[in-house]
Design a protein around this motif. Sequence first.
Motif: not given
Length: 202
Positions: A58-85
Amino acid sequence: MTLYDIKPRFQKLLRPLTRMLYARGVTANQVTACAAILSVVLGIVLMCFPVPYLYLSLPIFLFIRMALNAIDGMLAREFNQKSQLGAVLNETGDIISDAALYLAFAFLPGVNLWLVVAVILLAWMTEFCGVLSQTLNGIRQYQGPLGKSDRALLFGTCGLCIAIFPQTMVYLNAVFILAGALSLVTVLNRCRAALKEGSASE
């Protein structure tokens, strides 16, 4: 003060990996969906096999999940991938992931199911209030004391303690009562901030 306040530093560490993923054609929505699917899979595994040592995942995966959440946000904002979906996947993925991962605690001996369910519902409420502010004022609220990242830290620590010292399971009900109280404060803080932003904009 919440873990959300250190998010910019965390994102800075992950930016090289984010650029590499973008170069390989990975999208923000794919990362978001991956985080949600992995959360559900791990939650089901822990529910089916509520063995203390498995909660080390659980702690291992929750850290990975936080990283994935940060990465998806950066991909959306910094690489013009924002969408309603993407916005829909992000919000629904978070609440589904929280439910799957934290409900697993209810399958441990001595843990009160209704306490766990109440905390999950309150966690959903904190996220709803954050999004509600965005709907009203265009500003997403992230006040604590128990936001998404703080919950991950709290329950990740619980998973670690259970795996190493199974006898600490006797304190889980108290932890969920505390989490419920802190979630209520978080709901109030986010609602108050939303109303304050609304008054300032009038």
